[in-house]
Design a protein around this motif. Structure first.
Motif, PDB file in Angstrom:
ATOM      1  N   UNK A  17       0.804  -1.223   0.000  1.00  0.00           N
ATOM      2  CA  UNK A  17       0.000   0.000   0.000  1.00  0.00           C
ATOM      3  C   UNK A  17       0.836   1.271   0.000  1.00  0.00           C
ATOM      4  N   UNK A  18       1.962   1.261   0.762  1.00  0.00           N
ATOM      5  CA  UNK A  18       2.672   2.521   1.022  1.00  0.00           C
ATOM      6  C   UNK A  18       4.067   2.567   0.426  1.00  0.00           C
ATOM      7  N   UNK A  19       4.425   1.609  -0.386  1.00  0.00           N
ATOM      8  CA  UNK A  19       5.826   1.542  -0.835  1.00  0.00           C
ATOM      9  C   UNK A  19       5.937   1.895  -2.315  1.00  0.00           C
ATOM     10  N   UNK A  20       5.545   3.124  -2.651  1.00  0.00           N
ATOM     11  CA  UNK A  20       5.672   3.534  -4.060  1.00  0.00           C
ATOM     12  C   UNK A  20       7.134   3.821  -4.417  1.00  0.00           C
ATOM     13  N   UNK A  21       7.985   4.084  -3.381  1.00  0.00           N
ATOM     14  CA  UNK A  21       9.419   4.275  -3.649  1.00  0.00           C
ATOM     15  C   UNK A  21      10.102   2.911  -3.639  1.00  0.00           C
ATOM     16  N   UNK A  22      11.092   2.760  -4.518  1.00  0.00           N
ATOM     17  CA  UNK A  22      11.861   1.513  -4.522  1.00  0.00           C
ATOM     18  C   UNK A  22      12.652   1.392  -3.226  1.00  0.00           C
ATOM     19  N   UNK A  23      13.024   0.171  -2.863  1.00  0.00           N
ATOM     20  CA  UNK A  23      13.793  -0.067  -1.646  1.00  0.00           C
ATOM     21  C   UNK A  23      15.223  -0.477  -1.999  1.00  0.00           C
ATOM     22  N   UNK A  24      16.234   0.221  -1.413  1.00  0.00           N
ATOM     23  CA  UNK A  24      17.632  -0.138  -1.706  1.00  0.00           C
ATOM     24  C   UNK A  24      18.069  -1.373  -0.925  1.00  0.00           C
ATOM     25  N   UNK A  25      18.686  -2.306  -1.608  1.00  0.00           N
ATOM     26  CA  UNK A  25      19.207  -3.532  -0.987  1.00  0.00           C
ATOM     27  C   UNK A  25      20.588  -3.817  -1.573  1.00  0.00           C
TER      28      UNK A  25
ATOM     29  N   UNK B 154      15.606   7.598  -1.610  1.00  0.00           N
ATOM     30  CA  UNK B 154      14.336   7.545  -2.346  1.00  0.00           C
ATOM     31  C   UNK B 154      14.608   7.103  -3.785  1.00  0.00           C
ATOM     32  N   UNK B 155      15.208   8.001  -4.599  1.00  0.00           N
ATOM     33  CA  UNK B 155      15.392   7.634  -6.019  1.00  0.00           C
ATOM     34  C   UNK B 155      16.521   6.630  -6.216  1.00  0.00           C
ATOM     35  N   UNK B 156      17.639   6.832  -5.515  1.00  0.00           N
ATOM     36  CA  UNK B 156      18.787   5.926  -5.658  1.00  0.00           C
ATOM     37  C   UNK B 156      19.764   6.314  -6.749  1.00  0.00           C
ATOM     38  N   UNK B 157      19.455   7.415  -7.493  1.00  0.00           N
ATOM     39  CA  UNK B 157      20.391   7.776  -8.568  1.00  0.00           C
ATOM     40  C   UNK B 157      20.651   9.282  -8.683  1.00  0.00           C
TER      41      UNK B 157
ATOM     42  N   UNK C 236      22.299 -12.503  -5.192  1.00  0.00           N
ATOM     43  CA  UNK C 236      21.774 -12.825  -3.859  1.00  0.00           C
ATOM     44  C   UNK C 236      21.433 -11.521  -3.133  1.00  0.00           C
ATOM     45  N   UNK C 237      20.291 -11.536  -2.459  1.00  0.00           N
ATOM     46  CA  UNK C 237      19.849 -10.373  -1.677  1.00  0.00           C
ATOM     47  C   UNK C 237      19.494 -10.840  -0.273  1.00  0.00           C
ATOM     48  N   UNK C 238      20.148 -10.254   0.705  1.00  0.00           N
ATOM     49  CA  UNK C 238      19.858 -10.590   2.107  1.00  0.00           C
ATOM     50  C   UNK C 238      18.926  -9.510   2.641  1.00  0.00           C
ATOM     51  N   UNK C 239      17.709  -9.886   2.964  1.00  0.00           N
ATOM     52  CA  UNK C 239      16.703  -8.874   3.316  1.00  0.00           C
ATOM     53  C   UNK C 239      16.247  -9.046   4.756  1.00  0.00           C
ATOM     54  N   UNK C 240      16.275  -7.931   5.464  1.00  0.00           N
ATOM     55  CA  UNK C 240      15.772  -7.916   6.849  1.00  0.00           C
ATOM     56  C   UNK C 240      14.417  -7.226   6.864  1.00  0.00           C
ATOM     57  N   UNK C 241      13.427  -7.904   7.365  1.00  0.00           N
ATOM     58  CA  UNK C 241      12.075  -7.353   7.386  1.00  0.00           C
ATOM     59  C   UNK C 241      11.951  -6.329   8.521  1.00  0.00           C
ATOM     60  N   UNK C 242      11.903  -5.032   8.142  1.00  0.00           N
ATOM     61  CA  UNK C 242      11.759  -3.982   9.161  1.00  0.00           C
ATOM     62  C   UNK C 242      10.493  -3.150   8.944  1.00  0.00           C
ATOM     63  N   UNK C 243       9.892  -3.240   7.766  1.00  0.00           N
ATOM     64  CA  UNK C 243       8.698  -2.459   7.456  1.00  0.00           C
ATOM     65  C   UNK C 243       7.953  -3.130   6.317  1.00  0.00           C
ATOM     66  N   UNK C 244       6.980  -2.397   5.768  1.00  0.00           N
ATOM     67  CA  UNK C 244       6.107  -3.020   4.774  1.00  0.00           C
ATOM     68  C   UNK C 244       6.868  -3.510   3.535  1.00  0.00           C
ATOM     69  N   UNK C 245       7.816  -2.677   3.056  1.00  0.00           N
ATOM     70  CA  UNK C 245       8.525  -3.026   1.812  1.00  0.00           C
ATOM     71  C   UNK C 245       9.361  -4.289   1.971  1.00  0.00           C
ATOM     72  N   UNK C 246      10.190  -4.310   2.983  1.00  0.00           N
ATOM     73  CA  UNK C 246      11.071  -5.474   3.177  1.00  0.00           C
ATOM     74  C   UNK C 246      10.261  -6.712   3.593  1.00  0.00           C
TER      75      UNK C 246
END
Ligand SMILES: Cc1cc2nc3c(=O)[nH]c(=O)nc-3n(C[C@H](O)[C@H](O)[C@H](O)COP(=O)(O)OP(=O)(O)OC[C@H]3O[C@@H](n4cnc5c(N)ncnc54)[C@H](O)[C@@H]3O)c2cc1C
Ligand code: FES
Length: 257
Positions: free
Chosen positions: A48-56, A221-224, A69-79
């Motif tokens: 619902x709230x993750x219109x911005x991409x998430x950096x990993x 936010x944008x990452x670039x 390989x992506x190591x992801x820690x769940x801290x909020x809705x996106x992860x």
């Protein structure tokens, strides 16, 4: 930088918060060159709230399997959504972003220090050093044993030292309390993790004149380089951590002032 669709090849739960996702380009396109320290920006769909991409961070590249390989820690809705990805699910990612750790060509002794999910880019870095015949030590810290992830992957590339706050694995305490820091002399230290940990590591390196680079996990936010939301104050002025970093020489940062 490329925008590509990826397919989740596997998704392994490592502990209650962390998952390891292995992804491949959906159309079998060859992965572009990626360097340790670089990261990807993932579009999180069905949230619902993750219109911005998430950096990993890029945790590892396996060229023979064309796999990231992506190591992801769940801290909020996106992860959390990323950790719930099913095998065969699609992820749209910008790859790769940011600069990388400097891999010196001269021989020396290397220490890679990580805490929490900040250990993620250090595995890929250790692998690259190993490929160049450079042995390194890893010093990883976490709250307890279950938080020190990918131990067998790390030991394939170097010697692993650990600290845990509850003493359940390795030395009790923080990474900077580990006796290896007193007993061994390092030429290069690379670090990623919570800022207080990196500041303590940077101080240790600075006091001994050791070359040290830190990978920052500023909010992005944008990452670039378009939104300026990741700016870090440095001796070269305010720099975007997403394009000028995330890796910085600690002498450029204002942490030790
Ligand atoms: C260059 C870079 C590399 C990263 N690599 C990894 C990685 O390999 N694995 C991984 O799991 N995470 C990594 N992160 C952190 C990850 O991007 C954030 O945890 C994620 O964006 C949070 O999104 P969310 O929707 O789950 O949580 P949100 O709802 O956006 O936030 C949840 C909570 O996490 C905090 N948070 C959000 N982003 C960050 C951040 N960058 N640093 C510290 N706290 C944050 C928020 O303040 C909030 O308290 C990286 C971040 C950067 C900038
Ligand atoms: S995240 Fe947009 S400028 Fe860095």
């Amino acid at each position: 930088m490329k925008q590509l669709d990826f397919t989740v090849r596997s998704n392994d739960k490592l502990n209650d918060q962390n998952h390891l996702l292995k992804v491949v380009p959906s159309d079998n396109e060859q992965l572009p060159e990626m360097l340790p320290g670089q990261f990807v920006q993932i579009l999180v769909e069905n949230a619902q709230h993750t219109f911005l991409r998430r950096p990993i961070s890029i945790n590892n590249i396996v060229p023979e399997r064309n796999e990231i390989w992506l190591l992801v820690q769940s801290v909020g809705e996106g992860t959390q959504k990323l950790c719930e990805m099913a095998v065969g699910g699609r992820l749209n990612m910008l790859v790769p972003l940011g600069n990388s750790f400097t891999i010196p060509s001269n021989p020396g002794s290397y220490l890679l220090v990580g805490g929490g999910v900040g250990t993620a880019p250090l595995l890929f870095l250790g692998k690259k050093l190993h490929e160049r015949g450079i042995a390194c030590d890893f010093l990883l810290g976490g709250a307890s044993e279950k938080n020190i992830l990918q131990r067998s992957d790390f030991t394939a590339y170097g010697t692993l030292y650990c600290t845990t706050e509850d003493g359940s694995l390795g030395e009790k305490g923080y990474v900077t309390h580990h006796p290896v820091l007193q007993h061994k002399k390092y030429d290069f230290i690379f670090t990623c993790g919570p800022k207080p940990m990196m500041v303590a590591v940077a101080r240790y390196a600075h006091e001994r004149g050791i070359v040290c680079e830190a990978s920052l996990e500023n909010l992005m936010a944008c990452g670039f380089g378009a939104c300026l939301c990741c700016v870090e104050k440095t001796t070269r002025g305010n720099l975007c951590a997403c394009t000028e970093g995330p890796v910085f020489d600690i002498n450029e940062l204002t942490w030790l002032d």
